[in-house]
Design an enzyme around this catalytic site. Structure first.
Site, PDB file in Angstrom:
ATOM      1  N   ASN A  56      21.450   6.136 -14.800  1.00 13.40           N
ATOM      2  CA  ASN A  56      20.684   5.566 -13.694  1.00 13.40           C
ATOM      3  C   ASN A  56      21.532   4.472 -13.057  1.00 13.40           C
ATOM      4  OD1 ASN A  56      18.500   7.165 -14.183  1.00 13.40           O
ATOM      5  ND2 ASN A  56      17.215   5.557 -15.054  1.00 13.40           N
ATOM      6  N   GLY A  57      21.429   4.323 -11.737  1.00 15.53           N
ATOM      7  CA  GLY A  57      22.197   3.290 -11.050  1.00 15.53           C
ATOM      8  C   GLY A  57      23.211   3.912 -10.105  1.00 15.53           C
ATOM      9  N   ARG A  60       7.939   8.452 -11.980  1.00 16.70           N
ATOM     10  CA  ARG A  60       8.962   7.656 -11.311  1.00 16.70           C
ATOM     11  C   ARG A  60       9.519   8.366 -10.078  1.00 16.70           C
ATOM     12  NH1 ARG A  60      11.134   3.604 -14.964  1.00 16.70           N
ATOM     13  NH2 ARG A  60      13.144   3.679 -13.941  1.00 16.70           N
ATOM     14  N   TRP A 118      16.867  11.211  -9.284  1.00 12.19           N
ATOM     15  CA  TRP A 118      16.507  10.984  -7.884  1.00 12.19           C
ATOM     16  C   TRP A 118      17.818  10.843  -7.135  1.00 12.19           C
ATOM     17  CZ3 TRP A 118      17.065   7.023  -4.222  1.00 12.19           C
ATOM     18  CH2 TRP A 118      16.206   7.062  -3.121  1.00 12.19           C
ATOM     19  N   GLU A 152       3.318   7.437   2.668  1.00 13.49           N
ATOM     20  CA  GLU A 152       3.925   7.739   1.378  1.00 13.49           C
ATOM     21  C   GLU A 152       3.424   9.051   0.784  1.00 13.49           C
ATOM     22  OE1 GLU A 152       5.040   3.627  -0.907  1.00 13.49           O
ATOM     23  OE2 GLU A 152       2.910   4.087  -0.722  1.00 13.49           O
ATOM     24  N   HIS A 203       0.865  -4.627  23.597  1.00 13.64           N
ATOM     25  CA  HIS A 203       2.277  -4.860  23.896  1.00 13.64           C
ATOM     26  C   HIS A 203       3.140  -3.661  23.497  1.00 13.64           C
ATOM     27  CE1 HIS A 203       1.627  -9.019  25.055  1.00 13.64           C
ATOM     28  NE2 HIS A 203       0.835  -9.144  23.997  1.00 13.64           N
ATOM     29  N   LYS A 238       9.434   5.538  -8.238  1.00 11.69           N
ATOM     30  CA  LYS A 238       8.535   4.441  -8.585  1.00 11.69           C
ATOM     31  C   LYS A 238       9.287   3.128  -8.732  1.00 11.69           C
ATOM     32  CE  LYS A 238       4.555   2.698  -9.796  1.00 11.69           C
ATOM     33  NZ  LYS A 238       3.535   2.505  -8.761  1.00 11.69           N
ATOM     34  N   GLU A 245      -0.256  -2.160   4.851  1.00 11.96           N
ATOM     35  CA  GLU A 245      -0.342  -1.474   3.568  1.00 11.96           C
ATOM     36  C   GLU A 245      -1.081  -0.142   3.702  1.00 11.96           C
ATOM     37  OE1 GLU A 245      -0.120  -0.574  -0.527  1.00 11.96           O
ATOM     38  OE2 GLU A 245       1.121  -1.681   0.894  1.00 11.96           O
ATOM     39  N   LYS A 300       0.553   3.526   2.774  1.00  8.12           N
ATOM     40  CA  LYS A 300      -0.023   4.463   1.815  1.00  8.12           C
ATOM     41  C   LYS A 300      -0.124   5.866   2.425  1.00  8.12           C
ATOM     42  CE  LYS A 300       0.023   2.395  -1.659  1.00  8.12           C
ATOM     43  NZ  LYS A 300       1.101   1.767  -1.016  1.00  8.12           N
ATOM     44  N   CYS A 316      16.711   8.613 -12.111  1.00 10.81           N
ATOM     45  CA  CYS A 316      15.531   7.790 -12.188  1.00 10.81           C
ATOM     46  C   CYS A 316      14.989   7.629 -13.608  1.00 10.81           C
ATOM     47  CB  CYS A 316      14.491   8.410 -11.283  1.00 10.81           C
ATOM     48  SG  CYS A 316      13.145   7.380 -10.866  1.00 10.81           S
TER      49      CYS A 316
END
Length: 612
Positions: free
Chosen positions: A99-100, A27, A73, A492, A508, A607, A485, A489, A2
């Site tokens: 990274n990647g 991050r 990460w 998270e 329903h 992040k 949202e 939150k 990361c």
């Protein structure tokens, strides 16, 4: 991914590298490491935090003025000491941070194993450094050429930095699909995955483009080439970021600081763009494409996570005001479909970091179909900002907390300005209504400031519900994305299961979950389908559910039936998301703190999601 930091110059590298890693902690990561060259190449790495890495380094006398460092990460292989970066080549004379994701690492690894290579880790990164050294030795080429040949065989995304014991006066860096920035100091260079570790050392930076490779010397000029060995002239950017913007400023957490920054960040997103008294909206970043946006037959919004929720608010705004049909797509799904797109479509790509891998891939797909691409992002010079035809920066300032707060409201602000600008030019709403909405937009920062005064009341509510195992969030119309949202939150940062639902859909399915143990958060402002939401609240109460209601200031009707009430100032229905989101952010924050969670760096999250 990361986080990446590198240094070459006259100073001791380790303190610079460690401080850079601390700057990148926001991050999200699970291990950390660094490699330093002082005669021979030494690697320190560990599962855990940068502070754990610092402890290991402090117990060693090793130093040097060239080095690389990384926070990982986990993608390939679990978080542990062995899989942490940097990774050695077989001779242990080369080390790499990355990274990647190298998508074809498995076939490359199998080929290298057949040649007798042995691997210590489970990572794709170790495969790459083995491949580079194999090419260097067997084809008898220098390191730069070996890197270029190896990367031509790689499928996937990468931002890499390589340090070599045999080349103590250079770093080699390259990127494709993952961000990488080079800071140019006085007789020194810095490398990072974003500018935050660089800003205190220099404001002059170069953003590498995809498939570019740079040789960074101890002395002399930066040399940049592409993967085909063609010389490139790097463009030097001046950073506008201030050091104070990436520090806590007296707040206990970055997330709380960023929640409280929203009156300013929303105002900054409107600054120079909105003049309510004159009825003017000026979005300079999209001015050349404004006619295309105004006359388009359809808008497709692509985004991920919180940005996707902002996109849902944008759908309501554009359809309500500009009368343009809108589709909101998860970028991660959009890119793997065969979507119907034509040249009359406008695609709006939203990303806080401007580096989100799935959103970038969606942009490439839409471009291949001839669509016009408009970007909304927060980071100046980011890949999405450079890959789109036009766009608008949110000007929210650096967002360090992993869970997005001020970026969401800034994105909704920009979408509001875009939709109203198109509506004004099309005449799709009466002029009196247009002026009324602009005036209300201009008043939003002050109303956000007032909304923040509910903090103490929300802390008291959080103390009651900190041990809840599930939450349900309900909203209608513009407030449905707010419910989504709010639930995100809470998930998270507190690790409590939460779901957001359109209030009418509760019966329903989700109504089966409701009992006295289930807190239900309802956005019940007086605008929109207020009477319908009242009915939904009654349905929850009839099943002994506990109601936390977000209401318009002065509402006594909901207060009579809800268990807990949080008031926000009155505003137009279209702008309620900019206010109603604030107490939900605070609720998530306080519950997470009370539960002892790492608010700024929640587990398993990053992040900037630069891999699929």
């Amino acid at each position: 991914m990361c986080g990446i930091v590198g240094y070459i110059g006259p100073k001791e590298a380790c303190p610079i590298l460690l401080k850079g890693l601390y700057r990148l902690e926001y991050r999200g990561y699970d291990s950390a490491g660094m490699a330093v060259l002082d005669g021979d190449l030494k690697v320190f790495k560990t599962q855990g935090k940068v502070s754990d890495l610092e402890t290991i380094y402090r117990n060693d006398t090793y130093s040097g003025n060239i080095g690389i460092a990384h926070t990982r990460w986990a993608t390939h292989g679990e978080p542990n000491d062995v899989n942490a970066h940097p990774h050695f080549s077989p001779s242990r004379k080369l080390a790499i941070i990355h990274n990647g994701i190298i998508e074809n690492y498995s076939s490359l690894k199998a080929e290298l194993i057949n040649r007798g290579y042995v691997f210590e880790s489970e990572t794709d990164t170790e495969v790459l450094i083995h491949l580079i050294e194999d090419i260097q030795l067997n084809e008898n080429v220098d390191l730069e050429v070996a890197v270029r040949i190896a990367l031509s065989q790689v499928v996937g995304a990468y931002a890499i930095v390589i340090i070599s014991e045999d080349h103590p006066d250079q770093l080699i860096v390259a990127k494709k699909g993952s961000p990488l920035v080079i800071g140019i100091g006085k007789n020194e260079f810095f490398v990072a995955s974003d500018p935050s570790p660089i800003v205190e050392h220099t404001k002059e930076v170069v953003y590498l483009e995809d498939e570019e490779i740079a040789v960074i010397p101890r002395e002399g000029d930066l040399c940049v080439k592409n993967i085909k060995n063609q010389q490139k002239t790097p463009y030097v950017h001046h950073l506008e970021m201030q050091l104070s913007s990436i520090e806590k400023g007296g707040f206990p957490h970055f997330m709380l600081k960023e929640i409280y920054e929203q009156p300013r960040s929303i105002k900054d997103s409107m600054r120079g763009r909105l003049n309510a008294s004159k009825g003017i909206i000026s979005l300079g970043g999209i001015s050349d494409y404004h006619q295309k946006l105004t006359n388009c037959q359809r808008i497709i919004i692509v985004a991920c996570g919180t940005s996707w929720h902002a996109g849902l608010v944008g759908e309501y705004l554009f359809e309500d005001f500009a009368r343009i049909p809108v589709e909101v797509e998860y970028a991660s799904e959009f890119r793997y479909r065969n979507p119907v797109i034509d040249e009359d479509d406008v695609v709006i790509a939203i990303s806080q970091s401007g580096e989100t891998a799935d959103t970038l891939a969606a942009i490439e797909l839409a471009r291949s179909k001839g669509a016009t691409i408009i970007g909304i992002c927060n980071v100046v010079g980011s890949t999405i900002a450079r890959a789109t035809d036009a766009g608008s920066y949110t000007h929210a300032g650096p967002e360090i907390g992993v869970a997005s707060t001020k970026a969401f409201t800034a994105q909704v602000t920009i979408l509001s300005l875009m939709a109203l600008s198109v509506a004004g030019k099309k005449g799709s709403i009466p002029q009196s209504r247009f002026y009324e909405l602009l005036g209300e937009m201009e008043a939003i920062p002050a109303k956000v400031e007032k909304t923040l005064q509910v903090n103490d009341a929300i802390l008291a509510i959080s103390e009651i519900f900190q041990h809840a195992r599930n939450f349900l969030y309900l909203g209608r119309g513009y407030n449905f994305p707010v419910a989504l949202e709010g639930a995100l939150k809470l998930k998270e940062i507190s690790y409590i299961h939460a779901e957001g639902y359109p209030a009418a859909e509760m019966k329903h399915g989700p109504i089966a979950l409701i009992d006295e143990e289930m807190p239900v958060v309802v956005i019940a402002t007086k605008k929109g389908s207020y009477e319908k939401v009242l009915t939904n609240i009654q349905e929850v109460k009839a099943r002994k559910g506990v109601i936390i209601a977000i209401v318009t200031e002065g509402d006594e009707v909901v207060r009579e039936i809800a268990d807990h009430v949080i008031e926000i100032p009155e505003t137009d229905e279209a702008f309620v998301p900019l206010l109603a989101t604030i107490p939900l952010q605070l609720l998530s924050y306080h519950i997470a703190v009370l539960r002892g969670c790492n608010v700024d760096q929640p587990r398993n999250l990053a992040k900037s999601v630069t891999v699929e």
